[in-house]
Design a protein around this motif. Structure first.
Motif, PDB file in Angstrom:
ATOM      1  N   HIS A 178      14.015  76.469 -85.522  1.00  0.00           N
ATOM      2  CA  HIS A 178      13.169  75.824 -86.170  1.00  0.00           C
ATOM      3  C   HIS A 178      12.563  74.696 -85.184  1.00  0.00           C
ATOM      4  O   HIS A 178      12.378  74.163 -86.706  1.00  0.00           O
ATOM      5  N   PRO A 179      11.342  74.845 -84.504  1.00  0.00           N
ATOM      6  CA  PRO A 179      11.055  73.725 -84.046  1.00  0.00           C
ATOM      7  C   PRO A 179      10.893  72.616 -84.805  1.00  0.00           C
ATOM      8  O   PRO A 179      10.389  71.276 -84.914  1.00  0.00           O
ATOM      9  N   GLU A 180       9.876  73.128 -85.804  1.00  0.00           N
ATOM     10  CA  GLU A 180       8.568  72.632 -86.703  1.00  0.00           C
ATOM     11  C   GLU A 180       9.546  71.613 -87.714  1.00  0.00           C
ATOM     12  O   GLU A 180       8.941  70.881 -88.296  1.00  0.00           O
ATOM     13  N   MET A 181      10.780  71.911 -87.623  1.00  0.00           N
ATOM     14  CA  MET A 181      11.782  71.165 -88.714  1.00  0.00           C
ATOM     15  C   MET A 181      11.643  70.082 -88.300  1.00  0.00           C
ATOM     16  O   MET A 181      11.704  68.748 -89.099  1.00  0.00           O
ATOM     17  N   GLU A 182      11.582  69.328 -86.984  1.00  0.00           N
ATOM     18  CA  GLU A 182      11.622  68.305 -86.402  1.00  0.00           C
ATOM     19  C   GLU A 182      10.377  67.039 -87.512  1.00  0.00           C
ATOM     20  O   GLU A 182      10.727  66.229 -87.684  1.00  0.00           O
ATOM     21  N   LEU A 183       9.063  67.319 -86.952  1.00  0.00           N
ATOM     22  CA  LEU A 183       8.210  66.938 -88.023  1.00  0.00           C
ATOM     23  C   LEU A 183       7.793  67.441 -88.797  1.00  0.00           C
ATOM     24  O   LEU A 183       7.723  66.057 -90.133  1.00  0.00           O
TER      25      LEU A 183
END
Length: 350
Positions: A119-124
Motif C-alpha cells: 500500500h504505497p499510499e501509506m508513505e505519504l
C-alpha cells in the motif's frame, strides 16, 4: 606548527592556528570525551596529512597543482612562494553531496512502514500524519527503534573507506567529469534496480512538467546561488541558465519557423513567456578557463530543429516523441547545470 602527534612536523600550518582544534572540538561535541580522546587525536593528525596532500598552489602556467605534482613539474622552491588558487563558490567535492543520497536512504528505510510495500499510499499518509501530530521525541524513538544511528555510522564508514582507497587526492580529481580510469570504482545496481526505474529513487514526477522546471530552477532555495564550474570556470546561477535557454526556445517557437513545430511546443513557449520575473538575461556568462572552446549561444535553436527531426523518425517507428520539456532539459544539461544535475543523479550508487 603541525597538529600535536602529527608525523608531518614540516607541513605548513593552516591559516588559523586553532582550526584543527576547532574541528576536533566539533567532532567531540559538548564536553570532553575520554573514551575517544586518543582516537580523535589520531584522526585529526590524519586529517592534517590529507589536507597537506590535497592543498594546491598556482604555478607559473596558471594551473593549480598539489605539492607533489608541483615539485615534479617545477622547482621545489617555487611551492613556498606560489599563491593559493581562488576559492570557488561551489566546492568540487563536499560531504553533503557525497553522502546525502545514501544517508537519506537509510533514514527513509527506517521511517517506511512494511505495509507500504503493498500500500504505497501509506508513505505519504505517514509523513503527513507525522507533520500534524508528531514530535521530535517521537521521531527519535522511531529512529532509535530501528537502530538507525548504527546503520548511518556503518554507511558513513564504508563510504569513507572507498574514498580512502581511491587514488585521487583532490576534490577535482574525484569529481572530474571526463576522468579516464578514475580513482573511484563505480557501483552498479542489479536487474531489479533497472526495472524499478527512477521513481523508487526520486519519486513520481510532477505532471505539470514545465511549471515544475521553472519552480526547481527559478524559485528554489539555491536558484540565485552563484557557483563556478570546474571545466570552463563559468560563474552563473540556476535561474540565469534556465532563462538563457528558455528565451532562445521562445524566440525560435515564435519565429518564422514556428509553424514547423507542434502546437504543444508553441503553447509551452507562450506559457514560459508569461511566467513572472522571466525577463531575458542580459548576457551569457563568460568562460575563464579553456576559453579557446567557448559554448555556443544559439544551440537551443539547433536542438529544437534536431529534436523535430528525431520526432519524425520516432513517429515513423510508432514510438513516443520527445516532449518540449525533455528537449529543454537536454539543452540545459549541455551547459553549467550539468554539475548540479550530476550532484543529484550521480550522488550515490544505484
Amino acid at each position: 606548527t603541525a597538529v600535536a602527534g602529527s608525523p608531518l612536523s614540516v607541513v605548513r600550518p593552516l591559516k588559523k592556528a586553532t582550526a584543527m582544534e576547532l574541528c576536533r572540538s566539533e567532532l567531540e561535541g559538548h564536553g570532553s570525551s575520554q573514551e575517544f580522546g586518543q582516537e580523535l587525536k589520531d584522526l585529526m593528525a590524519e586529517v592534517e596529512v590529507g589536507r597537506a596532500e590535497a592543498e594546491q598552489r598556482v604555478a607559473s602556467d596558471g594551473r593549480a597543482y598539489t605539492k607533489k605534482d608541483f615539485e615534479s613539474n617545477f622547482e621545489a622552491v617555487g611551492w613556498k612562494d606560489a599563491k593559493e588558487p581562488e576559492k570557488c563558490a561551489h566546492p568540487p567535492w563536499t560531504i553533503k553531496e557525497f553522502l546525502g543520497l545514501d544517508l537519506g536512504e537509510v533514514v527513509s528505510e527506517a521511517l517506511t512502514p512494511a505495509i507500504a510495500k503493498d500500500h504505497p499510499e501509506m508513505e505519504l499518509a505517514l509523513i503527513r500524519a507525522l507533520g500534524r501530530r508528531g514530535s521530535v521525541s517521537l521521531v527519535k524513538h522511531v529512529l532509535e527503534a530501528q537502530d538507525t544511528l548504527t546503520k548511518l555510522a556503518v554507511k558513513i564508514l564504508d563510504s569513507a573507506k572507498a574514498i580512502a582507497e581511491a587514488e585521487a587526492v583532490t576534490g577535482e580529481e574525484l569529481n572530474d567529469k571526463f576522468a579516464a580510469g578514475g580513482g573511484i570504482e563505480m557501483s552498479f545496481g542489479g536487474k531489479a534496480d533497472y526495472f524499478n526505474g527512477l521513481e523508487v529513487r526520486v519519486g513520481s514526477p510532477n505532471p505539470r512538467l514545465l511549471e515544475t522546471m521553472v519552480q526547481e530552477h527559478c524559485k528554489s532555495a539555491d536558484s540565485w546561488s552563484a557557483w563556478t564550474t570546474g571545466n570552463y570556470g563559468i560563474t552563473t546561477t540556476s535561474i540565469h541558465e534556465f532563462w538563457l535557454v528558455a528565451w532562445e526556445a521562445i524566440g525560435e517557437l515564435r519565429g518564422p519557423r514556428a509553424e514547423c513545430y507542434p502546437q504543444r511546443w508553441r503553447d509551452a513557449a507562450e506559457k514560459l513567456a508569461r511566467f513572472k520575473d522571466n525577463r531575458p538575461p542580459d548576457a551569457w556568462p563568460i568562460e575563464t578557463k579553456n576559453t579557446e572552446h567557448p559554448r555556443s549561444t544559439e544551440r537551443t535553436t539547433e536542438f529544437l530543429q534536431k529534436a523535430l527531426e528525431k520526432n519524425r523518425m520516432l513517429e515513423d517507428l510508432g514510438e513516443k516523441t520527445l516532449l518540449i520539456e525533455e528537449v529543454l532539459s537536454l539543452r540545459l544539461y549541455t551547459g553549467p547545470l550539468f554539475e548540479k544535475y550530476n550532484a543529484v543523479n550521480r550522488g550515490g550508487s544505484l
